[in-house]
Design a protein around this motif. Structure first.
Motif: not given
Length: 58
Positions: A14-34
């Motif tokens: 599945e495709y997913r995305f993560r949002l990273k802050a400027g310092n590289g820290e992951v601040i959000a992860i998405s659900e899975g997409y087909s």
């Protein structure tokens, strides 16, 4: 440095995305997409809606 979205495929394909802050820290992860296009639509939705989102206590 500005934040960024990273688009990737998880172990189940599945495709997913993560949002990273400027310092590289992951601040959000998405659900899975087909599909990749659905994941890109999810990124677009976050971009459009997050700036005006209310903060509420759960």
């Amino acid at each position: 440095m500005a934040g960024k979205f990273e688009l990737y495929t998880d172990k189940s394909g599945e495709y997913r995305f993560r949002l990273k802050a400027g310092n590289g820290e992951v601040i959000a992860i998405s659900e899975g997409y087909s599909s990749k296009s659905a994941a890109l639509n999810g990124i677009d939705s976050v971009r459009r809606n997050a700036a005006d989102a209310a903060v509420v206590e759960a």
